[in-house]
Design a protein around this motif. Structure first.
Motif, short mmCIF file in Angstrom:
data_model
loop_
_atom_site.label_atom_id
_atom_site.label_comp_id
_atom_site.label_asym_id
_atom_site.label_seq_id
_atom_site.Cartn_x
_atom_site.Cartn_y
_atom_site.Cartn_z
N TRP A 130 2.43 -1.70 -1.06
CA TRP A 130 0.69 -2.92 -0.57
C TRP A 130 0.40 -1.16 0.09
O TRP A 130 -0.75 -1.81 0.40
N SER A 131 1.08 -0.28 0.73
CA SER A 131 0.49 1.31 0.97
C SER A 131 -1.38 1.82 0.47
O SER A 131 -1.99 1.70 0.25
N MET A 132 -0.99 1.19 -1.20
CA MET A 132 -1.40 1.97 -2.42
C MET A 132 -1.64 1.59 -2.86
O MET A 132 -3.20 2.12 -2.42
N GLU A 133 -2.05 0.03 -2.62
CA GLU A 133 -3.12 -1.25 -3.35
C GLU A 133 -3.94 -1.41 -2.16
O GLU A 133 -4.94 -1.20 -2.35
N ARG A 134 -3.80 -1.56 -1.02
CA ARG A 134 -4.53 -1.75 -0.10
C ARG A 134 -5.48 -0.88 0.58
O ARG A 134 -6.78 -0.59 1.09
N TYR A 135 -4.71 0.92 0.40
CA TYR A 135 -5.57 1.72 0.85
C TYR A 135 -5.30 2.95 0.63
O TYR A 135 -6.04 3.98 1.26
N GLY A 136 -4.53 3.07 -0.12
CA GLY A 136 -4.57 4.14 -1.39
C GLY A 136 -3.78 5.44 -0.54
O GLY A 136 -3.54 6.54 -1.10
N ALA A 137 -2.71 5.00 0.28
CA ALA A 137 -2.23 5.93 1.44
C ALA A 137 -0.53 5.73 1.32
O ALA A 137 -0.19 4.83 0.82
N GLN A 138 -0.14 6.84 1.33
CA GLN A 138 1.80 6.74 0.90
C GLN A 138 2.28 5.97 2.05
O GLN A 138 1.94 6.05 3.21
#
Lengths: 411, 411
Positions: free
Chosen positions: B344-352
């Motif tokens: 979710w965090s990668m898809e939504r924010y590009g963040a680990q």
């Protein structure tokens, strides 16, 4: 002698008791370190004047050649980390000197199948030059420390005197050494060069089998508990890349050749962590603008193995477990071994036991070469020479011999 | 914002979706890194012009002051390694700005009894300046990441709304994250700053008890298996030095405060090896003529935690396990928690996910401060503020809130 670290320093202390040479040049990149070795030897043997200190860059074949020529050296004895094997080997050849080392030129893993096939093997670069050495009538005696070295002498001895047919030549190395800090707590401090230990333990182990030749496995493969003599007891041993497996099959007939090192659980765990984190790597990384090799950093944070002697207790055992058919036609299982107690080596030589055990063998070999008992040309392992005079000279009481007995257990 | 590493970069991505600020200065020692964060944010939000990049030396209070003054900063948000806490904290004060961080000034172990008594505690240097901050009417909101941060908000929430008497405030952090290499093999790659992880895990863990105050134990003490929600499952947790134990007892009444981290066997083994070898040390060692800190080398050989997001799978859970007596007078055991799935965090924010979970909380706090919902002066932890508006804003669906729900398990 190129290198006056732990092993070089101990070799000088041992050689100082022998009369077979006229001059022993102690050369190091760090001249002060070489001078310290010469001063120590002179302190222990007042009147001793055969040892001289010199500076040399072991990474430069030309520098090695120049130093050997300057002193008219008959033999160049390599006592530094194995990464410098090739420049010293080539530098000795160019100077017309014979050459000895205690570790062979480094391996490179197979690019696609590192854990099943060999790539560049230990010593391959040196054996590639064997024809030149032979043509010039010069000798490169490779792998003449304790392992490789004494273990290879044992292999030749077993083949010549104990066995009619050999199933396995299995080097088995173990110890019960403990290092304590000033408060008496056990600490982690390897008893041998950490750079070299990482190299040999994390490289794919090599095994030799009749009909199959050399092949590799995953690191730490084929664990077995081996029972070491003289109170050391059972230690878990695993396959490790080592020169004996490359040397023995060239001169001694056997069905299988292996090397297993009694690393113990803790040390195996440490090596696995270093590998998992990439701290075993030798290629430099950039750390806050500075370039360093992670493996050099690991070696730098640990105590220098040459300095831990006074805080070390226990014994180290090097040996060869031979199985097969005895000269009487009966099944035979024999462990030929050499044990050094750290308390003894510290008292007698001020040298830590693992380092002392490594250092004594090339000095014995140099004496056999100087006295003409051993001779030869080409690139040869210890197995290429008659084992009996070596083992006799090593074990014979001083002053005739080196007073360091070896043992033979029938199992 | 001082620092555009993993957490700073994610904080900017999160803040870009909010309207509570006029300008967000992304400052880093490496200007190119700050510019990359600004460029990424602008790419994701065309027309966004509130973010500007700047260079700053976080080790210099004067440099922090000058930058804050240049931009008329109302708040200085510290997003770098905790070793830079004091210069940024002091630089903000000198600039007349409020201050936020996600880790507090570092501890120093007790010189004689490191594993039973505290020496200099986490945050001691900052709390020593509390009077100055209060006198100037300025706020230093310390420890407002996820842990410390959200965990401290949970403590205040539990005390205000769920419990009449608290036996233990036990932070419990666990995850089921796995990092794979290009061939799909699991590799060791910490999901958070290795420098900080070594610092907190190898320092003596601190515990607080009513009547006894703060005390320390041996590293990795009091192992317990804690069952984490949302499919993570049981993970072995051990005591670790962490800010919550220093913060919570100052504002929330409890009999005991602990922090346990679900390191897992493998990671504990790695940390023990780094410690045994001295590779956790921060003082420089000399390696072939170059000076480096061994801990910096360990961090340098590992993948940058900010870059592993695409190769990571799993969820991370931060939370607080509270035991005691509920508001109904009955025994109560409640785990308040916040779980982020890396996908979710990668898809939504590009963040680990671990980095995103740390970064969202200071942005929520900045919004509460900017809108006047939270206000105060002095050096205050998250517990000093009303928890409800924070938890509401964090969980409320976008665009009103941050759309990141938290959970409450009764056990």
């Amino acid at each position: 002698m190129v290198g006056s670290g732990g092993v070089g320093d101990a070799a000088a202390r041992i050689a100082a008791e022998r009369g077979f040479f006229e001059r022993w040049v102690v050369a190091d990149y760090d001249l002060a370190r070489a001078e310290r070795t010469v001063a120590d030897v002179t302190d222990r043997h007042p009147g001793e004047s055969r040892f001289v200190a010199a500076r040399v860059d072991a990474s430069s074949a030309d520098a090695v050649t120049a130093l050997a020529r300057e002193h008219g050296a008959t033999h160049v004895f390599n006592a530094v980390d194995p990464k410098f094997v090739m420049p010293i080997f080539e530098g000795a050849m160019a100077a017309g000197a014979d050459y000895l080392d205690m570790a062979m030129s480094l391996s490179q893993r197979h690019p696609e199948r590192p854990f099943s096939e060999t790539g560049v093997k230990l010593g391959d670069e040196q054996f590639a030059a064997a024809g030149d050495w032979e043509a010039q009538g010069r000798l490169a005696l490779v792998g003449i420390g304790v392992e490789p070295g004494l273990s290879d002498v044992f292999a030749r001895y077993a083949a010549d005197h104990l066995f009619s047919e050999i199933d396995e030549l299995g080097v088995r190395d173990g110890a019960n050494l403990v290092v304590r800090d000033d408060d008496g707590n056990e600490v982690f401090a390897p008893s041998f060069s950490m750079w070299t230990t990482i190299e040999e333990c994390l490289n794919p182990p090599v095994v030799w089998e009749q009909g199959r030749g050399w092949f590799t496995t995953e690191p730490f493969s084929e664990p077995e508990v081996f029972d070491f003599p003289e109170g050391i007891g059972p230690v878990e041993c695993v396959n490790v890349e080592h020169e004996e497996v490359l040397l023995m099959p060239r001169w001694v007939e056997a069905k299988r050749v292996t090397f297993k090192y009694g690393l113990g659980d803790e040390f195996i765990g440490i090596l696995k962590v270093l590998s998992a984190l990439g701290l075993d790597r030798t290629e430099p990384v950039t750390v806050k603008g500075v370039q360093v090799s992670p493996r050099d950093v690991v070696a730098a944070v640990l105590p220098d193995p040459a300095t831990i002697g006074p805080r070390l207790t226990g014994k180290t055992c090097a040996g060869l477990f031979v199985t097969g058919t005895g000269t009487d036609g009966q099944p035979r299982r024999t462990y030929l071994h050499h044990v050094v107690d750290n308390t003894w080596s510290m008292e007698r030589y001020g040298a830590q036991c693992v380092v002392w055990q490594t250092a004594v063998n090339p000095v014995v070999a140099l004496e056999l070469l100087a006295t003409g008992v051993w001779s030869g040309s080409g690139v040869l392992g210890p197995e290429a020479f008659d084992a009996e005079p070596f083992l006799t000279l090593l074990a014979a009481p001083q002053p005739a011999g080196y007073g360091s007995p070896w043992g033979q257990d029938e199992r």
